[in-house]
Design a protein around this motif. Structure first.
Motif, PDB file in Angstrom:
ATOM      1  N   ARG A  55      31.677  38.544  42.575  1.00  0.00           N
ATOM      2  CA  ARG A  55      32.955  39.191  42.914  1.00  0.00           C
ATOM      3  C   ARG A  55      33.412  40.162  41.842  1.00  0.00           C
ATOM      4  N   ARG A  56      33.009  39.964  40.597  1.00  0.00           N
ATOM      5  CA  ARG A  56      33.383  40.888  39.520  1.00  0.00           C
ATOM      6  C   ARG A  56      32.263  41.848  39.182  1.00  0.00           C
ATOM      7  N   SER A  57      31.036  41.324  39.121  1.00  0.00           N
ATOM      8  CA  SER A  57      29.907  42.145  38.684  1.00  0.00           C
ATOM      9  C   SER A  57      29.308  42.981  39.802  1.00  0.00           C
ATOM     10  N   GLY A  58      29.420  42.492  41.048  1.00  0.00           N
ATOM     11  CA  GLY A  58      28.755  43.162  42.163  1.00  0.00           C
ATOM     12  C   GLY A  58      27.256  42.897  42.193  1.00  0.00           C
ATOM     13  N   GLN A  59      26.768  42.040  41.300  1.00  0.00           N
ATOM     14  CA  GLN A  59      25.340  41.728  41.199  1.00  0.00           C
ATOM     15  C   GLN A  59      25.003  40.476  42.010  1.00  0.00           C
ATOM     16  N   PRO A  60      23.769  40.380  42.503  1.00  0.00           N
ATOM     17  CA  PRO A  60      23.356  39.162  43.209  1.00  0.00           C
ATOM     18  C   PRO A  60      23.381  37.959  42.260  1.00  0.00           C
ATOM     19  N   SER A  79      31.607  21.550  45.758  1.00  0.00           N
ATOM     20  CA  SER A  79      32.087  20.393  44.998  1.00  0.00           C
ATOM     21  C   SER A  79      32.128  20.645  43.493  1.00  0.00           C
ATOM     22  N   ASN A  80      31.222  21.474  43.008  1.00  0.00           N
ATOM     23  CA  ASN A  80      31.113  21.763  41.574  1.00  0.00           C
ATOM     24  C   ASN A  80      31.005  20.469  40.770  1.00  0.00           C
ATOM     25  N   TRP A  81      30.283  19.488  41.336  1.00  0.00           N
ATOM     26  CA  TRP A  81      30.038  18.201  40.677  1.00  0.00           C
ATOM     27  C   TRP A  81      31.339  17.465  40.359  1.00  0.00           C
ATOM     28  N   GLY A  82      32.428  17.804  41.060  1.00  0.00           N
ATOM     29  CA  GLY A  82      33.704  17.139  40.835  1.00  0.00           C
ATOM     30  C   GLY A  82      34.521  17.726  39.694  1.00  0.00           C
ATOM     31  N   GLN A  83      34.136  18.889  39.214  1.00  0.00           N
ATOM     32  CA  GLN A  83      34.923  19.524  38.157  1.00  0.00           C
ATOM     33  C   GLN A  83      36.254  20.021  38.733  1.00  0.00           C
ATOM     34  N   PRO A  84      37.250  20.238  37.861  1.00  0.00           N
ATOM     35  CA  PRO A  84      38.569  20.633  38.367  1.00  0.00           C
ATOM     36  C   PRO A  84      38.661  22.083  38.850  1.00  0.00           C
ATOM     37  N   HIS A  85      37.615  22.888  38.693  1.00  0.00           N
ATOM     38  CA  HIS A  85      37.665  24.289  39.146  1.00  0.00           C
ATOM     39  C   HIS A  85      36.586  24.556  40.196  1.00  0.00           C
ATOM     40  N   GLN A  86      36.853  25.577  41.002  1.00  0.00           N
ATOM     41  CA  GLN A  86      35.927  25.974  42.071  1.00  0.00           C
ATOM     42  C   GLN A  86      34.622  26.493  41.470  1.00  0.00           C
ATOM     43  N   PRO A  87      33.501  26.288  42.144  1.00  0.00           N
ATOM     44  CA  PRO A  87      32.266  26.908  41.676  1.00  0.00           C
ATOM     45  C   PRO A  87      32.319  28.423  41.909  1.00  0.00           C
ATOM     46  N   GLY A  88      31.667  29.173  41.042  1.00  0.00           N
ATOM     47  CA  GLY A  88      31.669  30.631  41.158  1.00  0.00           C
ATOM     48  C   GLY A  88      31.147  31.116  42.495  1.00  0.00           C
ATOM     49  N   TRP A  89      30.110  30.478  43.022  1.00  0.00           N
ATOM     50  CA  TRP A  89      29.536  30.944  44.282  1.00  0.00           C
ATOM     51  C   TRP A  89      30.551  30.832  45.418  1.00  0.00           C
ATOM     52  N   SER A  90      31.417  29.802  45.364  1.00  0.00           N
ATOM     53  CA  SER A  90      32.436  29.628  46.389  1.00  0.00           C
ATOM     54  C   SER A  90      33.434  30.786  46.353  1.00  0.00           C
ATOM     55  N   LEU A  91      33.854  31.152  45.155  1.00  0.00           N
ATOM     56  CA  LEU A  91      34.774  32.277  45.005  1.00  0.00           C
ATOM     57  C   LEU A  91      34.115  33.587  45.423  1.00  0.00           C
ATOM     58  N   ASN A  92      32.811  33.711  45.138  1.00  0.00           N
ATOM     59  CA  ASN A  92      32.076  34.909  45.571  1.00  0.00           C
ATOM     60  C   ASN A  92      32.059  35.013  47.097  1.00  0.00           C
ATOM     61  N   LEU A  93      31.847  33.884  47.786  1.00  0.00           N
ATOM     62  CA  LEU A  93      31.829  33.906  49.252  1.00  0.00           C
ATOM     63  C   LEU A  93      33.198  34.232  49.834  1.00  0.00           C
ATOM     64  N   LEU A  94      34.258  33.787  49.177  1.00  0.00           N
ATOM     65  CA  LEU A  94      35.597  34.125  49.660  1.00  0.00           C
ATOM     66  C   LEU A  94      35.848  35.625  49.534  1.00  0.00           C
ATOM     67  N   ASP A  96      33.404  37.992  49.449  1.00  0.00           N
ATOM     68  CA  ASP A  96      32.449  38.695  50.322  1.00  0.00           C
ATOM     69  C   ASP A  96      31.598  37.643  51.016  1.00  0.00           C
ATOM     70  N   PRO A  97      31.851  37.363  52.290  1.00  0.00           N
ATOM     71  CA  PRO A  97      31.129  36.295  52.984  1.00  0.00           C
ATOM     72  C   PRO A  97      29.670  36.610  53.330  1.00  0.00           C
ATOM     73  N   ALA A  98      29.217  37.839  53.100  1.00  0.00           N
ATOM     74  CA  ALA A  98      27.807  38.162  53.357  1.00  0.00           C
ATOM     75  C   ALA A  98      26.973  37.577  52.228  1.00  0.00           C
ATOM     76  N   ALA A  99      25.914  36.862  52.594  1.00  0.00           N
ATOM     77  CA  ALA A  99      25.067  36.203  51.600  1.00  0.00           C
ATOM     78  C   ALA A  99      23.652  36.078  52.158  1.00  0.00           C
TER      79      ALA A  99
END
Length: 166
Positions: A55-60, A79-94, A96-99
């Motif tokens: 989402r920031r870099s525009g890179q795959p 799930s990010n293994w239960g960490q308190p923050h979202q995984p980066g890939w989840s934010l990337n999909l939000l 840009d949903p194309a993957a």
């Protein structure tokens, strides 16, 4: 299910396992690249490689994930293994949903949909059947919403993802 797969599923509930597994993700990515997606998570659980656009870099950006099938779609959980923050890939999909997913060496362009309501409940049951530790991750994540995504085949995929060597 193999004996190793059963043991892995049992160990998945432990905090130390999540910490070790997070450290092994780069190695899992490398194995996935070397085998062109044929081996992910050492074949212990059904896994795919999800490639999103940063989402920031525009890179795959590629991440190995456990999945379950739902008709023709792939279902993954942030799930990010239960960490308190979202995984980066989840934010990337939000953003840009194309993957693209790579499953058993086959690349498939997908479009991500966040699943909610009764549909999420149905898919969540399938996910925790495959990986019971997701229940533990929910407790660890506290108030953070753990998103469930349906990755539906079709769409444009990730620009430049097919051009890179995996």
């Amino acid at each position: 299910m193999s004996v190793f797969g059963a043991v892995t599923r049992r160990l998945g509930h432990h905090r130390w396992f999540a910490a070790v597994a997070r450290l092994l993700v780069p190695a899992d990515r490398a194995v996935g690249r070397l085998t062109r997606g044929r081996v992910v998570a050492l074949g212990l659980v059904p896994s795919l490689i999800l490639t999103t656009t940063g989402r920031r870099s525009g890179q795959p950006r590629s991440t190995p994930l456990l999945y379950v099938r739902d008709e023709d779609a792939y279902v993954v959980v942030g799930s990010n293994w239960g960490q308190p923050h979202q995984p980066g890939w989840s934010l990337n999909l939000l953003a840009d949903p194309a993957a693209e997913v790579t499953v058993r060496g086959r690349r498939v362009p997908v479009r991500a949909e966040v699943v909610t309501g009764p549909e999420r409940d149905r898919l969540w049951q399938r996910l925790v059947t495959e990986w019971p530790a997701y229940r533990t991750y929910v407790r660890r994540a506290g108030d953070r919403e753990i998103r469930v995504f349906r990755l539906v085949p079709g769409g444009r995929g990730v620009p430049g993802a097919g051009d890179r060597r995996r």
